[in-house]
Design a protein around this motif. Structure first.
Motif, short mmCIF file in Angstrom:
data_model
loop_
_atom_site.label_atom_id
_atom_site.label_comp_id
_atom_site.label_asym_id
_atom_site.label_seq_id
_atom_site.Cartn_x
_atom_site.Cartn_y
_atom_site.Cartn_z
N ILE A 167 6.38 -8.34 -0.96
CA ILE A 167 6.62 -7.40 0.05
C ILE A 167 7.00 -6.10 -0.70
N ILE A 168 7.76 -6.23 -1.82
CA ILE A 168 7.76 -4.89 -2.69
C ILE A 168 6.44 -4.23 -3.16
N TYR A 169 5.61 -5.15 -3.50
CA TYR A 169 4.26 -4.50 -3.92
C TYR A 169 3.73 -3.71 -2.88
N TRP A 206 -9.07 0.72 -3.03
CA TRP A 206 -8.53 -0.53 -2.21
C TRP A 206 -8.53 -1.88 -3.01
N ILE A 207 -8.89 -1.65 -4.33
CA ILE A 207 -8.99 -2.88 -5.22
C ILE A 207 -7.33 -3.09 -5.72
N LEU A 208 -6.50 -2.11 -5.49
CA LEU A 208 -5.03 -2.48 -5.40
C LEU A 208 -4.69 -3.54 -4.49
N TYR A 209 -5.15 -3.75 -3.30
CA TYR A 209 -4.73 -4.19 -2.41
C TYR A 209 -5.20 -5.71 -2.41
N PRO A 229 1.28 6.26 3.95
CA PRO A 229 2.67 6.40 4.60
C PRO A 229 2.58 6.56 6.10
N GLN A 230 1.29 6.93 6.62
CA GLN A 230 1.41 7.40 8.11
C GLN A 230 1.83 6.39 8.88
N PHE A 231 1.62 4.92 8.57
CA PHE A 231 2.16 3.77 9.50
C PHE A 231 2.58 2.58 8.67
N PRO A 232 3.67 2.40 8.92
CA PRO A 232 4.38 1.30 8.14
C PRO A 232 3.61 -0.27 8.32
N TRP A 233 2.66 -0.19 7.92
CA TRP A 233 1.79 -1.78 8.06
C TRP A 233 2.50 -2.60 7.16
N MET A 248 5.48 -0.81 -1.51
CA MET A 248 4.94 0.51 -2.64
C MET A 248 3.82 1.11 -2.22
N LEU A 249 2.54 0.23 -1.83
CA LEU A 249 1.33 0.67 -1.81
C LEU A 249 1.48 1.31 -0.32
N ASN A 250 1.98 1.11 0.75
CA ASN A 250 2.07 1.41 1.82
C ASN A 250 2.57 3.08 1.74
#
Length: 210
Positions: free
Chosen positions: A119-121, A84-87, A131-135, A124-126
């Motif tokens: 948005i791109i970053y 989660w540090i990536l977020y 990938p279960q939900f396009p948050w 990509m994490l999403n």
């Protein structure tokens, strides 16, 4: 005098951290909790050294590094199974980026570049991590207000601003409705409330005086 204050802050922080680490080891060696107050104590000499000398940009970099290091430690020790540090890390680094951007930080070009990168970053994490939900639609909706607000406020196109903002909000409601509960059409209710913004702008601002 300034050097003495910094030396006092450094020595005070080191002594306090050592004391807390000792208490942590003696009372609860199985739980490393002294790292939390230690992170706050380190901010004392760092703030005195950088902010006290007017080096605000360098201070933003130093503090950002400390925050990311602290969060990375928490991620590795507490929840190593999910990065989660990536977020959080990507959001935090925008502080020094905007600081070093200077006047460019308030431009439409910076808003467009920043919005695109965010948005791109996170997209990509999403895609890669959840990938279960396009948050991604939620941060994308929020960050698009950045360039949109700068453009319409500077051009003083208030009605166009209200119209585009309403269309953007309506698009969000429709998308969430289609993804989460396509069997029930509920998006019409918040959209009905949102469209009153451009309608009121038209009738009370754009309408010519009689």
């Amino acid at each position: 005098m300034k050097t003495h204050r910094i030396a006092f802050a450094v020595s005070g922080s080191i002594m306090s951290i050592f004391f807390l680490a000792l208490v942590n080891y003696l009372t609860s060696p199985g739980v490393v909790w002294f790292i939390h107050p230690a992170f706050a104590l380190i901010q004392w000499p760092v703030a005195l050294y950088f902010a006290g000398s007017g080096r605000i940009k360098a201070y933003s970099v130093a503090t950002t590094v400390l925050i990311i290091a602290y969060l990375a430690y928490q991620n590795i020790t507490e929840t190593p199974g999910y990065p989660w540090i990536l977020y959080a890390g990507f959001a935090i680094v925008w502080w020094p980026i905007l600081m070093y951007a200077g006047r460019f930080a308030g431009t439409l070009a910076m808003a467009l570049i920043g919005s695109f990168c965010i948005i791109i970053y996170y997209g990509m994490l999403n895609l890669l991590l959840s990938p279960q939900f396009p948050w991604i639609i939620f941060p994308a909706y929020a960050v698009l207000w950045w360039p949109m607000s700068i453009y319409f406020v500077r051009t003083r196109q208030w009605f166009s601003f209200a119209l585009c903002a309403s269309l953007l909000s309506s698009a969000l409601f429709i998308t969430v409705n289609a993804i989460t509960s396509p069997e029930e059409i509920w998006a019409i209710y918040p959209i009905f409330a949102v469209v009153w913004w451009p309608l009121s702008m038209y009738f009370f601002v754009k309408k010519p005086a009689v």
